[in-house]
Design a protein around this motif. Sequence first.
Motif, short mmCIF file in Angstrom:
data_model
loop_
_atom_site.label_atom_id
_atom_site.label_comp_id
_atom_site.label_asym_id
_atom_site.label_seq_id
_atom_site.Cartn_x
_atom_site.Cartn_y
_atom_site.Cartn_z
N THR A 55 1.50 24.05 93.32
CA THR A 55 2.74 23.74 93.02
C THR A 55 2.66 22.04 93.32
OG1 THR A 55 5.05 23.81 93.48
CG2 THR A 55 3.75 23.97 95.39
N ASN A 109 7.48 23.64 89.38
CA ASN A 109 9.04 23.08 89.85
C ASN A 109 9.58 22.12 89.14
OD1 ASN A 109 6.49 21.75 91.06
ND2 ASN A 109 7.90 20.56 92.20
N THR A 129 11.47 27.37 87.03
CA THR A 129 12.92 27.36 87.28
C THR A 129 13.66 26.76 85.97
OG1 THR A 129 13.09 24.92 87.82
CG2 THR A 129 12.24 26.11 89.48
N THR A 132 12.27 23.54 84.52
CA THR A 132 10.86 23.38 84.23
C THR A 132 10.74 23.11 82.70
OG1 THR A 132 10.16 25.02 85.93
CG2 THR A 132 8.60 24.53 84.05
N ALA A 189 15.92 26.97 91.06
CA ALA A 189 14.98 26.13 91.58
C ALA A 189 14.78 26.28 93.23
CB ALA A 189 15.63 24.66 91.33
N LEU A 192 12.16 28.77 94.38
CA LEU A 192 10.97 28.82 93.56
C LEU A 192 9.77 29.11 94.48
CD1 LEU A 192 9.24 28.82 90.88
CD2 LEU A 192 9.03 26.31 91.16
N LEU A 193 9.70 28.14 95.45
CA LEU A 193 8.50 28.55 96.41
C LEU A 193 8.86 30.06 97.25
CD1 LEU A 193 5.90 27.07 96.89
CD2 LEU A 193 7.04 26.06 98.79
#
Length: 264
Positions: A55, A109, A129, A132, A189, A192-193
């Motif tokens: 990422t 991201n 997201t 993106t 968003a 996301l991680l």
Amino acid sequence: MAEKTVTLTREEGVGIIKLNRPHVYNAFNNQMSLELQEQLKEAGSDPQIRALILTGEGKAFCSGQDLNDRSAMKQRGETISLGESVRSRYNPIVMAIANLDKPIIAAVNGVAAGAGCSLALACDMRFITPKTRFVEAFARIGLVPDSGSSYFLPRLVGLGRALEIAMTGRDVEADEAMKIGLANRMVPAEDLLEETFSFARKLAQGPTVAVSLTKKAILKGMEGTLEEALEFEAQAQEVAGRTQDFLEGVQAFTEKRKPRFQGK
């Protein structure tokens, strides 16, 4: 000492590689391309890492080559060979990702443009997201797709669509990316991680030898004949059938419990 442009952290069997030049939207310079090669090699050889996330820090995944860096090199009178740059800086990264014996997921991201788009396409999956964007930006500056885009893009979206996207260099927004198969999953968003990590952790807890062989089998299956694919499946199954994870999987099935895979 220069600040690291690529970081590698570990958590619960998952390695997280993060591009760390947020002030230029994680654009590649020489340092970042070399450090990414090093971190991929380290992650690939670490037995404690069983799945990977790639990422970017900040608002972008990777905006491609840092053109300001190239301009500075020209001003210093340095000769630039784009072909040699691709061969020495980008191709090793793409090959390292393709040859990883571990699943790797791009958590895209933000914008993924040029070589950054290629980098995302080289990964096994892409989580995105609503913000993106994928941009095969090469045509915008009179260049051709590199870093594996000509290989991965048509395999993901089909020949005609790949030609149109690459020749125009237009933005592919998140909704379209999901529709045409460029991305696997879209999440808010802010999640996301966390969502990518949750998925990667499940892969890391799985039979990772079999997962690695599955990756190789599918890639080979896209290239060769049916006969070649069938033979590779047989060879891979022979290897998988001799793992401790296979024995554990069968035992867990007979005992009606969840298997505890060790990646061995």
